[in-house]
Design a protein around this motif. Structure first.
Motif, PDB file in Angstrom:
ATOM      1  N   UNK A  85      -9.703   8.071  -9.936  1.00 33.57           N
ATOM      2  CA  UNK A  85     -10.320   7.199  -8.931  1.00 33.57           C
ATOM      3  C   UNK A  85     -11.344   7.963  -8.102  1.00 33.57           C
ATOM      4  N   UNK A  86     -11.046   9.217  -7.808  1.00 34.82           N
ATOM      5  CA  UNK A  86     -11.975  10.051  -7.041  1.00 34.82           C
ATOM      6  C   UNK A  86     -13.273  10.274  -7.821  1.00 34.82           C
ATOM      7  N   UNK A  87     -13.154  10.521  -9.120  1.00 36.50           N
ATOM      8  CA  UNK A  87     -14.337  10.714  -9.962  1.00 36.50           C
ATOM      9  C   UNK A  87     -15.175   9.441 -10.021  1.00 36.50           C
ATOM     10  N   UNK A  88     -14.495   8.296 -10.143  1.00 38.91           N
ATOM     11  CA  UNK A  88     -15.211   7.019 -10.175  1.00 38.91           C
ATOM     12  C   UNK A  88     -15.938   6.761  -8.859  1.00 38.91           C
ATOM     13  N   UNK A  89     -15.287   7.075  -7.747  1.00 39.76           N
ATOM     14  CA  UNK A  89     -15.899   6.841  -6.434  1.00 39.76           C
ATOM     15  C   UNK A  89     -17.156   7.680  -6.260  1.00 39.76           C
ATOM     16  N   UNK A  90     -17.097   8.941  -6.665  1.00 44.35           N
ATOM     17  CA  UNK A  90     -18.268   9.814  -6.535  1.00 44.35           C
ATOM     18  C   UNK A  90     -19.410   9.334  -7.426  1.00 44.35           C
ATOM     19  N   UNK A  91     -19.065   8.858  -8.628  1.00 47.14           N
ATOM     20  CA  UNK A  91     -20.106   8.329  -9.515  1.00 47.14           C
ATOM     21  C   UNK A  91     -20.641   7.002  -8.992  1.00 47.14           C
ATOM     22  N   UNK A  92     -19.751   6.186  -8.394  1.00 48.00           N
ATOM     23  CA  UNK A  92     -20.182   4.890  -7.867  1.00 48.00           C
ATOM     24  C   UNK A  92     -21.177   5.004  -6.736  1.00 48.00           C
ATOM     25  N   UNK A  96       0.838  -1.200   0.000  1.00 50.49           N
ATOM     26  CA  UNK A  96       0.000   0.000   0.000  1.00 50.49           C
ATOM     27  C   UNK A  96       0.873   1.250   0.000  1.00 50.49           C
ATOM     28  N   UNK A  97       0.501   2.237  -0.818  1.00 53.22           N
ATOM     29  CA  UNK A  97       1.257   3.484  -0.943  1.00 53.22           C
ATOM     30  C   UNK A  97       0.333   4.665  -0.656  1.00 53.22           C
ATOM     31  N   UNK A  98       0.859   5.671   0.025  1.00 55.03           N
ATOM     32  CA  UNK A  98       0.083   6.866   0.349  1.00 55.03           C
ATOM     33  C   UNK A  98       0.210   7.896  -0.766  1.00 55.03           C
ATOM     34  N   UNK A  99      -0.951   8.394  -1.213  1.00 57.58           N
ATOM     35  CA  UNK A  99      -0.995   9.457  -2.211  1.00 57.58           C
ATOM     36  C   UNK A  99      -1.606  10.686  -1.556  1.00 57.58           C
ATOM     37  N   UNK A 100      -0.971  11.846  -1.623  1.00 62.67           N
ATOM     38  CA  UNK A 100      -1.579  13.053  -1.041  1.00 62.67           C
ATOM     39  C   UNK A 100      -2.920  13.347  -1.704  1.00 62.67           C
ATOM     40  N   UNK A 101      -3.920  13.615  -0.898  1.00 63.79           N
ATOM     41  CA  UNK A 101      -5.236  13.920  -1.447  1.00 63.79           C
ATOM     42  C   UNK A 101      -5.250  15.236  -2.191  1.00 63.79           C
ATOM     43  N   UNK A 102      -5.986  15.272  -3.311  1.00 59.04           N
ATOM     44  CA  UNK A 102      -6.157  16.496  -4.124  1.00 59.04           C
ATOM     45  C   UNK A 102      -4.797  17.089  -4.521  1.00 59.04           C
ATOM     46  N   UNK A 103      -3.890  16.203  -4.943  1.00 58.42           N
ATOM     47  CA  UNK A 103      -2.542  16.635  -5.339  1.00 58.42           C
ATOM     48  C   UNK A 103      -2.405  16.726  -6.855  1.00 58.42           C
ATOM     49  N   UNK A 104      -3.542  16.723  -7.565  1.00 59.14           N
ATOM     50  CA  UNK A 104      -3.552  16.794  -9.034  1.00 59.14           C
ATOM     51  C   UNK A 104      -2.874  15.596  -9.678  1.00 59.14           C
ATOM     52  N   UNK A 105      -2.853  14.462  -8.959  1.00 58.44           N
ATOM     53  CA  UNK A 105      -2.386  13.217  -9.560  1.00 58.44           C
ATOM     54  C   UNK A 105      -3.500  12.713 -10.477  1.00 58.44           C
ATOM     55  N   UNK A 106      -3.247  12.562 -11.783  1.00 60.68           N
ATOM     56  CA  UNK A 106      -4.337  12.230 -12.715  1.00 60.68           C
ATOM     57  C   UNK A 106      -5.012  10.899 -12.389  1.00 60.68           C
TER      58      UNK A 106
END
Length: 690
Positions: free
Chosen positions: A436-443, A421-431
């Motif tokens: 994944x964030x867009x998919x989660x909101x749609x899901x 598992x790797x930590x990604x900073x939230x809202x860091x403009x990582x495409x």
């Protein structure tokens, strides 16, 4: 004392843990060893020893220390925990400073044994939903049965995951009939020798209706395992023509069982030619029809009905595309919307980004007790479901909680997956993370949700709790219960006669109960408990519940000292001296105006001190707040927010300012308590003390 004993190396108890670096190379495992003698927390102390002599020496040293410092220790409460399976006796004698003490040995399976005893009392393979209907039949119900019955009254039910060797292993798969003794013995590999045991005779004599062994109380909610109640036919090569092979088949179109006799069987093609006999009088079943019908249906739902193939086709398609991959990389995210309301939604999504592999994505929703951690976890879980066996997986998530919970690196033995598992900073403009964030909101808006079946977690815990038979409570039960208890408390509160003066404000949401609770529990001193603290918190609670010692309360508590006639306020003499009158008295007006003006300045200063730069429109926000409006004519109106403030209730208008200008939660509570403490000291001095 602890430091001294831990320095004595000959008294050390050694334990170890294994850190796995690579599941494919066990030689690289790192073994960490630990030497320990004693650990303690507050008044609980645990001593470790590899032998009885070690324990006795440590306890002798400790006992000498206790005697030297005049510390009283109740040796009768000592208990021995051992992992030595050869020790069978209930007690053991220890010699401490040349004096012998008998100490009880606590069983390792004490918790399970209690559940066994409880289940045995009600003759049931698991705790039933309507447990109170059974407890009335028990002559002397145990404490655990009484507790489960009480919780059942509040909607809680419990399902234990381990196999309890009582009725579910001696009944038909549908839970309606007691198996004959030969069938019981056959299902247990003919392990029972000799005469029929007394416990089976007790069941046959007292818990069945007739010679067909139908149970008086059928086990309607039993989870059956058809492999335990009948055996599959032996596999024969090629085509054969069995002479006396009968079978049952579930016709899902007609929703009924069909009996048949095998004419020919083709093993290679996995099919049989059957001659069907349905509802014919000459078909004589060796088992009750209801049982055979249940077995046929159980076979039907187990044949080619894996969750990925029928219930979740999207995940099955993803798994098919990735079945040959050895390394996969996922970006996952979860989304919770409108949490805390009846319209809350929980979704999750992920995207697979490993080079030279299929670029696929997935989104879904889940229900029951939504939380951000649950949504993030479901995203991670579904990536593991679609991953093939013996695969190395990298999962990138912005949830630090999930990484901490599941550790940075884990090995899943079921599919032999090596997961990092790797930590990604939230809202860091990582495409990828944004995708994944867009998919989660749609899901979150997908109607067909995916729910975890907790019955497959038998090895992780003794059982699971559910509420109102909705779903398993998959959070900390104590914290979750707050969601149920708070509405009950709120409903009780708005119907409390003493709070009638502020009932409208309660219903309108004018009070911030989170900050009010924080204020009531606030401790100004360094001492965790004291007489002063108890008095302070007691006064706060009495004032906010309108039961502080005004004349009406004194009349209720001391009727002989205070006459029952109306006693007016000693300051204004215009109204009765009751809690509701505090703050509405004419004599309080000037003090209230002064307190509110000073509070506005104090609030401005404390936010400026804890902010970088000058917050935008802070002065205008404070001036426009209804709390600091002092243009009211005459006495303070009962609808004014300051009336709630005087009674030690925190206003939503006030906390909104803190939420808008102080983003850090810990800092927000800190400066709020600092500000509110000064404010309430003035209120108590100039309003309540009069």
């Amino acid at each position: 004392m602890f430091y001294r004993i831990n320095q004595l190396t000959h008294l050390h108890y050694q334990t170890f843990s294994i850190q796995k670096l690579n599941s494919q190379h066990k030689n690289n495992d790192i073994i960490h060893t630990y030497d320990i003698s004693v650990v303690g927390y507050l008044n609980d102390t645990t001593w470790f020893g590899s032998s009885q002599q070690q324990i006795e020496e440590k306890l002798s040293i400790a006992n000498s220390f206790y005697n030297l410092n005049n510390i009283k220790v109740n040796i009768d409460k000592y208990k021995i925990l051992t992992n030595n399976r050869l020790i069978k006796q209930p007690t053991i004698t220890l010699t401490i400073n040349n004096q012998q003490y008998d100490m009880p040995i606590t069983s390792r399976n004490k918790a399970i044994q209690k559940i066994y005893n409880t289940v045995s009392e009600i003759w049931y393979p698991r705790i039933p939903y309507n447990i109170n209907a059974y407890t009335d039949l028990v002559a002397k119900p145990s404490y655990l049965i009484k507790t489960l019955g009480l919780l059942s009254n509040y909607g809680f039910s419990f399902n234990f995951t381990f196999d309890i060797n009582i009725l579910d292993q001696v009944t038909s798969s549908d839970g309606n009939y007691l198996l004959s003794w030969p069938d019981v013995n056959e299902n247990n590999n003919d392990n029972y020798k000799g005469n029929i045991p007394a416990w089976y005779n007790n069941l046959a004599n007292n818990y069945v209706l007739s010679n067909n062994l139908r149970l008086i109380h059928p086990l309607n909610d039993v989870v059956s395992d058809i492999n335990r109640t009948h055996k599959s036919p032996q596999i024969v090569p090629a085509i054969s023509e069995p002479k006396f092979q009968w079978t049952i088949h579930w016709n899902n179109t007609q929703k009924q069982v069909i009996f048949g006799k095998t004419l020919s069987q083709d093993t290679d093609q996995h099919k049989s030619l059957l001659e069907y006999y349905n509802r014919q009088p000459f078909v004589v079943a060796t088992k009750p029809f209801h049982t055979l019908r249940h077995i046929a249906y159980e076979n039907f739902i187990k044949i080619d009905k894996s969750p990925l193939k029928s219930s979740i086709p999207q995940l099955k398609n993803c798994a098919d595309l990735l079945h040959s991959e050895e390394i996969l990389t996922f970006y996952t995210d979860g989304s919770v919307q409108n949490i805390g309301t009846t319209h809350s939604l929980s979704g999750y999504g992920w995207i697979q980004t490993q080079p030279s592999t299929p670029k696929i994505s997935f989104k879904g929703s889940t229900v029951f007790f939504p939380s951000s951690s649950k949504s993030e976890t479901m995203g991670i879980l579904t990536t593991l479901i679609v991953s093939p066996y013996n695969c190395r997986i990298n999962i990138y998530t912005d949830s630090a909680n999930c990484i901490t919970t599941f550790n940075t690196r884990m090995h899943l033995g079921i599919k032999n997956l090596l997961v990092t598992l790797h930590k990604v900073p939230g809202h860091s403009n990582n495409p990828y993370n944004d995708a994944a964030d867009t998919l989660a909101k749609a899901g979150a808006h997908i109607i067909e949700s995916i729910i975890i079946n907790h019955k497959f977690f038998a090895q992780q815990s003794l059982g699971f709790a559910s509420w109102n038979h909705l779903h398993v409570i998959d959070r900390n039960v104590r914290k979750w219960a707050d969601n149920v208890i708070q509405p009950l408390i709120f409903n009780s509160m708005i119907n409390n006669k003493a709070l009638t003066p502020i009932k409208k404000q309660i219903l309108d949401g004018d009070i911030d109960w989170t900050f009010t609770k924080e204020w009531l529990n606030h401790n100004n001193s360094d001492a965790p408990c004291s007489i002063t603290l108890s008095k302070q918190q007691g006064n706060k609670i009495k004032k906010c519940n309108f039961i502080y010692l005004t004349i009406d309360i004194q009349q209720r508590n001391y009727p002989r000292l205070y006459p029952l006639s109306s006693i007016p306020c000693i300051q204004c003499s215009n109204a009765c001296d009751v809690n509701a009158h505090i703050g509405l008295c004419n004599e309080h007006l000037n003090d209230i105006v002064t307190i509110l003006i000073e509070a506005a300045y104090d609030l401005y200063d404390i936010i400026i001190e804890n902010s970088t730069g000058i917050p935008f429109a802070l002065s205008e926000t404070i001036e426009s707040s209804p709390l600091f409006n002092i243009t009211f004519p005459g006495v303070l109106p009962q609808t004014h927010p300051g009336y709630l403030l005087i009674h030690h209730l925190v206003l939503s208008d006030l906390t909104t300012i803190f939420y808008n200008y102080i983003k850090d939660k810990k800092l927000r509570f800190f400066i709020f308590t600092k500000f509110f403490t000064i404010l309430m000291q003035k209120v108590d001095t100039y309003i309540w003390a009069k």
